[in-house]
Design a protein around this motif. Structure first.
Motif, PDB file in Angstrom:
ATOM      1  N   MET A  46       0.825  -1.203   0.000  1.00  6.89           N
ATOM      2  CA  MET A  46       0.000   0.000   0.000  1.00  6.89           C
ATOM      3  C   MET A  46       0.862   1.257   0.000  1.00  6.89           C
ATOM      4  O   MET A  46       0.516   2.265  -0.618  1.00  6.89           O
ATOM      5  CB  MET A  46      -0.949   0.014   1.209  1.00  6.89           C
ATOM      6  N   HIS A  47       1.993   1.199   0.687  1.00  6.39           N
ATOM      7  CA  HIS A  47       2.889   2.366   0.703  1.00  6.39           C
ATOM      8  C   HIS A  47       3.476   2.620  -0.676  1.00  6.39           C
ATOM      9  O   HIS A  47       3.737   3.761  -1.045  1.00  6.39           O
ATOM     10  CB  HIS A  47       4.005   2.149   1.729  1.00  6.39           C
ATOM     11  N   ALA A  48       3.683   1.541  -1.435  1.00  8.05           N
ATOM     12  CA  ALA A  48       4.255   1.699  -2.771  1.00  8.05           C
ATOM     13  C   ALA A  48       3.208   2.149  -3.786  1.00  8.05           C
ATOM     14  O   ALA A  48       3.550   2.683  -4.847  1.00  8.05           O
ATOM     15  CB  ALA A  48       4.894   0.392  -3.226  1.00  8.05           C
ATOM     16  N   MET A  49       1.919   1.927  -3.484  1.00 11.78           N
ATOM     17  CA  MET A  49       0.889   2.339  -4.440  1.00 11.78           C
ATOM     18  C   MET A  49       0.846   3.855  -4.601  1.00 11.78           C
ATOM     19  O   MET A  49       0.498   4.374  -5.671  1.00 11.78           O
ATOM     20  CB  MET A  49      -0.500   1.834  -3.997  1.00 11.78           C
ATOM     21  N   GLY A  50       1.176   4.599  -3.523  1.00  7.68           N
ATOM     22  CA  GLY A  50       1.205   6.061  -3.614  1.00  7.68           C
ATOM     23  C   GLY A  50       2.185   6.534  -4.684  1.00  7.68           C
ATOM     24  O   GLY A  50       1.784   7.153  -5.673  1.00  7.68           O
ATOM     25  N   PRO A  51       3.501   6.233  -4.522  1.00  4.00           N
ATOM     26  CA  PRO A  51       4.441   6.632  -5.575  1.00  4.00           C
ATOM     27  C   PRO A  51       4.089   6.019  -6.926  1.00  4.00           C
ATOM     28  O   PRO A  51       4.347   6.631  -7.973  1.00  4.00           O
ATOM     29  CB  PRO A  51       5.787   6.090  -5.075  1.00  4.00           C
ATOM     30  N   ASN A  52       3.500   4.845  -6.908  1.00  2.00           N
ATOM     31  CA  ASN A  52       3.177   4.165  -8.163  1.00  2.00           C
ATOM     32  C   ASN A  52       2.202   5.011  -8.998  1.00  2.00           C
ATOM     33  O   ASN A  52       2.468   5.312 -10.171  1.00  2.00           O
ATOM     34  CB  ASN A  52       2.564   2.792  -7.846  1.00  2.00           C
ATOM     35  N   VAL A  53       1.084   5.423  -8.400  1.00  2.00           N
ATOM     36  CA  VAL A  53       0.145   6.246  -9.172  1.00  2.00           C
ATOM     37  C   VAL A  53       0.702   7.658  -9.356  1.00  2.00           C
ATOM     38  O   VAL A  53       0.396   8.326 -10.349  1.00  2.00           O
ATOM     39  CB  VAL A  53      -1.266   6.269  -8.546  1.00  2.00           C
ATOM     40  N   ALA A  54       1.542   8.110  -8.411  1.00  2.00           N
ATOM     41  CA  ALA A  54       2.211   9.404  -8.614  1.00  2.00           C
ATOM     42  C   ALA A  54       3.053   9.359  -9.877  1.00  2.00           C
ATOM     43  O   ALA A  54       3.156  10.344 -10.620  1.00  2.00           O
ATOM     44  CB  ALA A  54       3.084   9.733  -7.410  1.00  2.00           C
ATOM     45  N   GLY A  55       3.649   8.189 -10.134  1.00  2.00           N
ATOM     46  CA  GLY A  55       4.456   8.044 -11.346  1.00  2.00           C
ATOM     47  C   GLY A  55       3.648   8.191 -12.613  1.00  2.00           C
ATOM     48  O   GLY A  55       4.135   8.708 -13.624  1.00  2.00           O
ATOM     49  N   VAL A  56       2.392   7.734 -12.580  1.00  2.00           N
ATOM     50  CA  VAL A  56       1.528   7.894 -13.748  1.00  2.00           C
ATOM     51  C   VAL A  56       1.291   9.378 -14.018  1.00  2.00           C
ATOM     52  O   VAL A  56       1.441   9.863 -15.148  1.00  2.00           O
ATOM     53  CB  VAL A  56       0.178   7.167 -13.533  1.00  2.00           C
ATOM     54  N   LEU A  57       0.939  10.109 -12.946  1.00  2.00           N
ATOM     55  CA  LEU A  57       0.752  11.548 -13.109  1.00  2.00           C
ATOM     56  C   LEU A  57       2.061  12.198 -13.559  1.00  2.00           C
ATOM     57  O   LEU A  57       2.080  13.035 -14.466  1.00  2.00           O
ATOM     58  CB  LEU A  57       0.310  12.177 -11.791  1.00  2.00           C
ATOM     59  N   GLY A  58       3.159  11.785 -12.914  1.00  2.00           N
ATOM     60  CA  GLY A  58       4.453  12.388 -13.227  1.00  2.00           C
ATOM     61  C   GLY A  58       4.808  12.229 -14.694  1.00  2.00           C
ATOM     62  O   GLY A  58       5.265  13.184 -15.339  1.00  2.00           O
ATOM     63  N   SER A  59       4.586  11.038 -15.246  1.00  2.00           N
ATOM     64  CA  SER A  59       4.995  10.878 -16.645  1.00  2.00           C
ATOM     65  C   SER A  59       4.017  11.546 -17.602  1.00  2.00           C
ATOM     66  O   SER A  59       4.420  12.015 -18.674  1.00  2.00           O
ATOM     67  CB  SER A  59       5.228   9.413 -17.002  1.00  2.00           C
ATOM     68  N   ALA A  60       2.738  11.680 -17.197  1.00  2.00           N
ATOM     69  CA  ALA A  60       1.817  12.455 -18.040  1.00  2.00           C
ATOM     70  C   ALA A  60       2.252  13.920 -18.049  1.00  2.00           C
ATOM     71  O   ALA A  60       2.217  14.588 -19.089  1.00  2.00           O
ATOM     72  CB  ALA A  60       0.389  12.317 -17.528  1.00  2.00           C
ATOM     73  N   VAL A  61       2.685  14.400 -16.889  1.00  2.00           N
ATOM     74  CA  VAL A  61       3.189  15.770 -16.799  1.00  2.00           C
ATOM     75  C   VAL A  61       4.452  15.917 -17.646  1.00  2.00           C
ATOM     76  O   VAL A  61       4.611  16.887 -18.404  1.00  2.00           O
ATOM     77  CB  VAL A  61       3.462  16.132 -15.325  1.00  2.00           C
ATOM     78  N   ALA A  62       5.352  14.957 -17.523  1.00  2.00           N
ATOM     79  CA  ALA A  62       6.582  15.006 -18.325  1.00  2.00           C
ATOM     80  C   ALA A  62       6.250  15.006 -19.816  1.00  2.00           C
ATOM     81  O   ALA A  62       6.873  15.734 -20.604  1.00  2.00           O
ATOM     82  CB  ALA A  62       7.482  13.818 -17.978  1.00  2.00           C
ATOM     83  N   ALA A  63       5.236  14.206 -20.213  1.00  2.00           N
ATOM     84  CA  ALA A  63       4.832  14.199 -21.621  1.00  2.00           C
ATOM     85  C   ALA A  63       4.347  15.581 -22.044  1.00  2.00           C
ATOM     86  O   ALA A  63       4.659  16.064 -23.137  1.00  2.00           O
ATOM     87  CB  ALA A  63       3.729  13.161 -21.838  1.00  2.00           C
ATOM     88  N   GLY A  64       3.587  16.232 -21.147  1.00  2.00           N
ATOM     89  CA  GLY A  64       3.121  17.576 -21.452  1.00  2.00           C
ATOM     90  C   GLY A  64       4.279  18.548 -21.619  1.00  2.00           C
ATOM     91  O   GLY A  64       4.272  19.393 -22.521  1.00  2.00           O
ATOM     92  N   ILE A  65       5.281  18.428 -20.761  1.00  2.00           N
ATOM     93  CA  ILE A  65       6.456  19.310 -20.860  1.00  2.00           C
ATOM     94  C   ILE A  65       7.162  19.087 -22.190  1.00  2.00           C
ATOM     95  O   ILE A  65       7.528  20.049 -22.886  1.00  2.00           O
ATOM     96  CB  ILE A  65       7.406  19.044 -19.678  1.00  2.00           C
ATOM     97  N   LEU A  66       7.340  17.830 -22.550  1.00  2.00           N
ATOM     98  CA  LEU A  66       8.029  17.541 -23.814  1.00  2.00           C
ATOM     99  C   LEU A  66       7.228  18.085 -25.001  1.00  2.00           C
ATOM    100  O   LEU A  66       7.795  18.642 -25.946  1.00  2.00           O
ATOM    101  CB  LEU A  66       8.254  16.036 -23.959  1.00  2.00           C
ATOM    102  N   LEU A  67       5.885  17.923 -24.950  1.00  2.00           N
ATOM    103  CA  LEU A  67       5.064  18.480 -26.028  1.00  2.00           C
ATOM    104  C   LEU A  67       5.215  19.989 -26.107  1.00  2.00           C
ATOM    105  O   LEU A  67       5.261  20.576 -27.187  1.00  2.00           O
ATOM    106  CB  LEU A  67       3.594  18.116 -25.810  1.00  2.00           C
ATOM    107  N   ALA A  68       5.305  20.636 -24.939  1.00  2.00           N
ATOM    108  CA  ALA A  68       5.424  22.094 -24.935  1.00  2.00           C
ATOM    109  C   ALA A  68       6.786  22.532 -25.457  1.00  2.00           C
ATOM    110  O   ALA A  68       6.901  23.521 -26.175  1.00  2.00           O
ATOM    111  CB  ALA A  68       5.204  22.635 -23.516  1.00  2.00           C
ATOM    112  N   LEU A  69       7.831  21.774 -25.119  1.00  6.03           N
ATOM    113  CA  LEU A  69       9.178  22.225 -25.464  1.00  6.03           C
ATOM    114  C   LEU A  69       9.608  21.827 -26.872  1.00  6.03           C
ATOM    115  O   LEU A  69      10.260  22.607 -27.565  1.00  6.03           O
ATOM    116  CB  LEU A  69      10.197  21.672 -24.449  1.00  6.03           C
TER     117      LEU A  69
END
Ligand code: NA
Ligand code: NA
Ligand code: NA
Lengths: 376, 77, 376, 77, 376, 77
Positions: free
Chosen positions: E351-374
């Protein structure tokens, strides 16, 4: 008052043509067959309903911007809908009985004689005034003998879209009529003693065989008959999803929701081709006639092939199972079982007939590929 | 007309030969498949069957369940 | 460092307009109503979410190539999504109570006065500066009085796509508000004694009647009002699939997975029309006002018609059931039941109100066809 | 403006008359339907009901089943 | 006889190229990995099958009019399919563990170093002869480090459609290989004592928090990173439908039938990009190499960030949970749990790992947005 | 080449900073959310749990049900 006139002119009563009225009756007849007689209701109900909608004057279902126009354009003209149905059928098909008795593939091959003989018959019919079938038309009509809906619709949409409505209606109607068409022919070519023959129990088939089989079919097809790969490929994809055991949620969806959704649309789109100007012609009569011919020839050649195989076989073969080679899954196999039981109450042929039955599906997909290669 | 008939006859002949050749090839493939695929599953099948038998419900339970499932699915709509 | 500037310029903060910010609040309000107040959540949740997405600066959801653009273009501009929803609704509708008491169709007819009176009202509103509704606009707005989402979206997409967002939001909001809007009007036009009237139990309706009914509706529609056949036809197809009993797997899919998938997309597409420049205008206020007017008039005329019918009827008729004629299925019928119970704790009107309720669905589809014929 | 109002009024009138005419026709159709459709189903309905009652589960079974179905469907996702 | 020649010329045997044969083997390999090794079978099975179909000579699956052409054109070129998958994933995601411990979002942020370092690595690889990745190519390759299929496919379809096949295959393969790739790296950067650290039980999270959270994510994204809103928006829509509690039927459909249907098509469409001329190049080798690099760097930076956080935290933090920040939901979290149990049999980190796990999904969607912008 | 490397490095730097900034903002939002959202649900949670326990089926019933459901779903296909 001009408003009333506008409304009256927008009613269909003034605009109705005789052809449209007759096609409505045809649509109602299909609904009746589907609902009361349970003739392939999953297809004939939406086809019948689509036929009614397509023939409403002034409603424009078939014109650009109309609902049926979109559905046909997206799903049939592209070939996507019959292929998705075929994927779902693949996911519902158990190749176990065929794998347990590979020889029955030959029965599925023999029954395709119905297709090719009908092609010849359609061209011969051109001798009668009023008929002018091209080779493409004749091929599309002949595939009715494949006794397989998606294959017939796919091939007709490629070779003779104008005849699609009549071909699909004939294919599904005769598939529903299999319990009436086949038994007399089966009895004509067999003695009661032959029909009473019991067959040995089938060996169990392992999971690996079932997984590798669709891939083997795919590879033979892509090597020798690439034109058949859309049909055979999607069928094998469905079957692989079924047997792989690791994508059950995809397999379940392909067998249920996806095939249901596509069936509704496919039926409506086929129905949209039942417009008066295309359907109400002597050609349609010819198609219906040729379809019955195709089913009969296919049944007979399947039975005769089974008799031939029985001569060279160590284990007993009941010639009735050859009739299941036309496909019409699973109706034809059930008919075999029923006729077998009539001759011998201990004679359960259902599983033995399932082999030629699914072989018939492959056989007609292969035949469709051949026709596409030769006349497409 | 006569020419077309000849063509149709040729297709009839070519087609049937091809269908038979193709499906015969497939039979060969199936026989090879049967020989070379090690059948682990066949042995394990009875084991699987047994575990299924354990969870076999009584007839009465089954009736209740079927009714419940139907009602459940019916009410979903 | 130029890179930071690029990133900053790609944020929305710099590009935000007031209108977009306000529309986000509108989107949030719709989400709040959907989630906390349970206002037609199946539609208002995706509509509200779509409204937020559509108003994000620089994200281009509504531009060619954007997600909402595709969904709108494929599903609303073609009219396919509301028609598929209508098919699903048809598959969920039981015409039993209506068939048991055919007269209640007149209640469904009377309640459509809400539609036509609102059309007049919308044109009259043109007297107020700032309003310039065309006849097409007025017709699309008037259909809010039909209290039926798919019908409203279908007609608006044909007659006034620019107003689609406001019309759909108004229609679903007032449908959710039926328990608040209707009871005062129902009580205004009835005495307590009238509201306490108990009605006779409905006769059972056979399967055949239920199968033939949708076909009868379809045939009358195609004869007299072809412009209504897309809506009525898909509705009847759904209902026929439901009642036929032979295509249950299609009927189940139409009622569940298919309608669910389309609902998500339909909601998003409607939300995409809630862009600031189209929604933030005095016209939207007018539409909301006219919508409330339409529901009220429809309710009143339904109740008054029921009182009129009661005068000529041998069996007792509770005038409350007329209010269910606006459709808003099944909310309006439940409201009738509740108000009836308040007046008489033995008075169960739910089944009696279901007749006019589904009659209202047919009635507004018919009204939509009339409007299409007259101003389309 | 005035002209448009007249037109709206005309549509109001035409529309309501048409709606009533159409739905009245439908009422006639329904009455005809009722008269001419032989009602076989009504008699057979009680029979069907009875066979349903046989498979009626007890309340406790139903609770168990509902829970199981919910769990089953929940775990599918 | 000319007919035999036509048939022979229509077989694939004559037309086969070496490249196509090799790609068939690649397709078979993917099927093998999916079925026998259970490597992300839901995607790799259709991808592998699509790869076989796409490389059949003369069958034209990828040509205009071919099945795979249509599927790719409708679903990937528009970006619709990965977005619908993301909506379904959102509807399956429980943000509870993340909401209970918001700091773990930083772990999801740190793990995105795998993405950006790989971007640098891809450009650096241009120093090797044979590689000429543009910045767009490099960004699309780098997103493999996001360990999230739909995000990778969406970004690759925008920035480098030619590399889409290789990128998707690498992403899904390495996600399946997480149990092999991650543990050595996790152990390299932690002591056994660190791995044995037990964490405090998570607080329960209320329904309102869960409803408001996806909206909060959406608003931050639309304010600061509009280019990420297609991905994040659809994810949040799915999650909102899940948590709202009022649209369960939509949420269920998004999680089941809809995502299943789209998964089949998405897989086939990705497979269609595995054509010989695009896949059989030294670039693909580079992509596979860079993908492994990305996963390793992401894992390491997640673990190191967790060690840093542990230094400043009052409550104990097990550094292993940082490895789950790469996403690969839920595999990475399970791997964390397993490695934690090895060090301490009482240590349940799932359960403790599920937090960073779903955070990683958001994180990489954000990273994808940054790459699209740049670079988009 | 060298220029491209510089650009990649700049993206690496910009990207990581942005990711951290964005997710830090989100953490702030979550902390605010937690403070200002009145938590009514947490208290009502145990109540819900209890009602669930009532309908808990026995192990044997569960086995029967699962088998039935599987069979039911299997036969659907
Ligand atoms: Na066949
Ligand atoms: Na209505
Ligand atoms: Na990630």
């Amino acid at each position: 008052m001009g408003r009333w006139e506008v409304l009256w002119n927008s009613t269909a009563i003034a605009a109705f043509t005789w052809g449209q009225a007759v096609m409505m009756v045809v649509g109602l007849l299909l609904l009746y067959l589907a609902i009361s007689k349970k003739f392939e209701p999953l297809l004939l109900l939406p086809i019948g309903f689509g036929a009614i909608l397509a023939n409403i004057p002034l409603a424009g279902f078939n014109d650009p911007g109309g609902l049926l126009y979109y559905i046909y354009y997206v799903g049939i003209e592209t070939g996507v809908f019959p292929l998705l149905i075929f994927m779902g059928v693949g996911a519902m098909t158990d190749f176990g009985p065929l794998l347990a008795n590979p020889r029955t593939l030959l029965l599925g091959a023999a029954a395709q004689f119905g297709i090719f003989a009908t092609l010849f018959g359609a061209i011969a019919l051109n001798g009668v005034p009023g008929f002018e079938f091209t080779l493409k038309d004749a091929s599309a009509i002949a595939i009715i003998g494949g006794a397989d809906g998606p294959t017939a619709i796919f091939l007709a949409s490629r070779l003779a879209p104008d005849l699609l409505g009549a071909i699909a209606v004939a294919a599904y109607s005769y598939m529903a009529l299999v319990p009436i068409i086949q038994p007399p022919i089966m009895k004509l070519f067999t003695t009661k003693a032959e029909r009473a023959i019991q067959m040995e129990q089938l060996r169990p088939v392992g999971r690996r065989e079932k997984i590798i089989f669709p891939l083997a079919v795919l590879f033979l097809t892509l090597l020798f008959l690439p034109t058949a790969t859309p049909l055979v490929g999607m069928f094998c994809l469905g079957n692989l999803m079924r047997e792989a055991g690791v994508v059950d949620r995809l397999s379940k969806t392909a067998q249920n929701e996806l095939i249901n959704i596509v069936t509704i649309f496919l039926g409506l789109a086929v129905g949209s081709k039942l417009s008066a100007d295309q359907f109400l012609s002597v050609q349609t009569l010819g198609i219906l006639l040729l379809g019955a011919f195709a089913f009969s020839i296919g049944t007979a050649s399947g039975v005769l092939m089974a008799k031939l195989m029985a001569k060279f076989s160590k284990s007993p073969i009941n010639p009735l199972i050859g009739a299941a080679g036309v496909s019409a899954v699973p109706m034809a196999a059930r008919v075999v079982n029923k006729v077998g039981l009539e001759a011998n109450p201990q004679n359960f042929l259902l599983m033995h007939a399932m082999g030629p039955n699914v072989a018939g599906v492959l056989g007609s997909a292969v035949a469709a590929g051949i026709l596409l290669a030769l006349v497409g | 007309m006569n020419e077309q008939l000849n063509e149709a006859l040729a297709i009839l002949f070519t087609g049937m030969v091809t269908v038979f050749m193709f499906l015969s090839l497939l039979i060969c493939a199936m026989l090879l498949l049967r020989r070379f695929v090690v059948e682990v599953d066949v042995q394990s099948a009875p084991a699987r069957k047994k575990s299924k038998a354990v969870s076999q419900p009584t007839a009465q339970q089954l009736a209740a369940i079927t009714a419940a499932v139907h009602r459940y699915r019916g009410s979903k709509s």
